[in-house]
Design an enzyme around this catalytic site. Structure first.
Site, short mmCIF file in Angstrom:
data_model
loop_
_atom_site.label_atom_id
_atom_site.label_comp_id
_atom_site.label_asym_id
_atom_site.label_seq_id
_atom_site.Cartn_x
_atom_site.Cartn_y
_atom_site.Cartn_z
CD GLU A 1 -6.84 12.11 -6.88
OE1 GLU A 1 -7.63 12.64 -7.67
OE2 GLU A 1 -6.89 12.28 -5.63
CD1 TRP B 1 -8.69 11.58 -10.96
CD2 TRP B 1 -9.58 13.26 -12.15
NE1 TRP B 1 -8.22 12.75 -10.43
CE2 TRP B 1 -8.74 13.79 -11.14
CE3 TRP B 1 -10.24 14.13 -13.01
CZ2 TRP B 1 -8.55 15.17 -10.99
CZ3 TRP B 1 -10.06 15.49 -12.86
CH2 TRP B 1 -9.22 16.00 -11.85
CE1 TYR C 1 -5.78 19.50 -8.47
CE2 TYR C 1 -7.05 18.03 -9.88
CZ TYR C 1 -7.00 19.01 -8.89
OH TYR C 1 -8.16 19.51 -8.37
CB CYS D 1 -10.76 21.46 -6.59
SG CYS D 1 -12.08 21.23 -7.80
NE ARG E 1 -10.90 25.61 -9.12
CZ ARG E 1 -12.10 25.22 -9.54
NH1 ARG E 1 -13.18 25.92 -9.24
NH2 ARG E 1 -12.24 24.13 -10.27
CG ASP F 1 -18.23 17.59 -3.16
OD1 ASP F 1 -18.88 17.56 -2.11
OD2 ASP F 1 -18.44 16.81 -4.11
#
Length: 321
Positions: free
Chosen positions: A77, A99, A141, A203, A223, A226
């Site tokens: 990734e 994703w 991203y 995130c 931010r 999980d």
């Protein structure tokens, strides 16, 4: 000294395993976190503001040992981010499913077709037009990292988008090499103007770097965290890019400092949390980089080798979309 007392004293004298800070945070949120509604409708227990620090010297890498983290998926990734690609096709072709749930959910809602993930990914791989229509995530991203959009005047009050935007990663490498004392070693994914076009706003959004005594330390502000499913990948990926940057800039790795904003556990992750908290961490995983390519954009998955990683079994849990 009594043998048992000596054993306990030696145990106390040893450095605390890096993973305990993660497990302590997991326990704190599960037992004392605020129960809140969330975007997914699942519900969470959350706290606001947390920090973890990981020493990256001597090839150390923060891979959790109380459950298996599929580090190759996280590394693939990261390499995908660095290409600037935003379509899941290249990922699913490598067996990376991180994703898929977001475009799959969009496809099901738009078409009403009850297609499963495997069939959806097979169509993404086999059909380029289908992938272009349904596999794109918007400017997530990597798009922001290597091609942040820039607009320039086109006359008569109009503006046009430059064909190539700002490559934050390339500029970061040059800054680290040529101005290591700068306080502007930052790359950012939170492009306010494009958030509504993204399948998921970033995130892990802000990365900053610090050079001192020939070592590179990185700080990640995340931010939305999980903690059960995402953060184990995020801390590995952040440590990986610190290692890559350090190698490219002739520096030694220092620390990863992880700062979490909204740190949460989903209410349907009870089995995962309780299983993991019953385990104890062990071992000291190492990451070796076998090759130094000409640029940070030319690493391949085979350049990375993890040693001394013997995790306890994987713990499955649902992803909240």
């Amino acid at each position: 000294m009594d043998t048992a007392l000596q054993s306990r004293a030696e145990h106390r004298a040893q450095p605390r395993h890096f993973e305990w800070q993660y497990l302590d945070l997991l326990r704190q949120i599960w037992t004392t976190g605020h129960e809140r509604a969330d975007r997914t409708g699942v519900g969470t227990r959350s706290l606001f503001g947390a920090t973890m620090r990981f020493d990256l010297s001597d090839n150390a890498i923060p891979l959790l040992t109380t459950k298996r983290v599929y580090w190759k998926a996280a590394a693939r990734e990261m390499l995908w981010f660095l290409t600037g690609d935003t379509n899941i096709r290249a990922l699913v072709a490598q067996g990376v499913h991180i994703w898929t749930d977001w475009p799959l959910d969009s496809y099901r809602k738009a078409t009403g077709e009850a297609i499963d993930r495997d069939a959806f990914e097979a169509r993404i791989i086999a059909d380029a037009e289908f992938a272009a229509r349904w596999g794109d995530l918007g400017p997530v991203y990597g798009k922001q990292w290597v091609n942040w959009p820039v607009y320039e005047p086109a006359g008569e009050g109009l503006f046009r988008k430059r064909p190539q935007g700002i490559n934050q990663i390339a500029e970061l490498v040059e800054s680290l090499r040529n101005n290591p004392g700068s306080r502007r070693h930052i790359f950012e994914g939170w492009n306010v103007a494009e958030l509504d076009q993204m399948a998921l706003p970033p995130c892990h959004k802000t990365y900053q770097f610090f050079v001192a005594d020939g070592k590179l330390t990185g700080l990640l502000y995340q931010r939305s965290c999980d903690l059960a499913l995402g953060v184990p990948f995020n801390i590995f990926s952040a440590a990986l890019i610190i290692r890559m940057l350090a190698q490219q800039c002739d520096l030694q790795p220092g620390e990863l400092i992880w700062n979490g904003g909204d740190v949460h556990l989903y209410l349907n992750h009870r089995d995962l949390v309780e299983t993991q908290l019953a385990r104890e961490p062990n071992g000291a995983p190492k990451l070796e980089i076998a090759n130094r390519p000409a640029s940070i954009f030319e690493y391949a998955i085979d350049d990375f080798l993890v040693r001394d990683y013997a995790p306890q079994p994987h713990i499955s849990a649902p992803v909240a979309v």
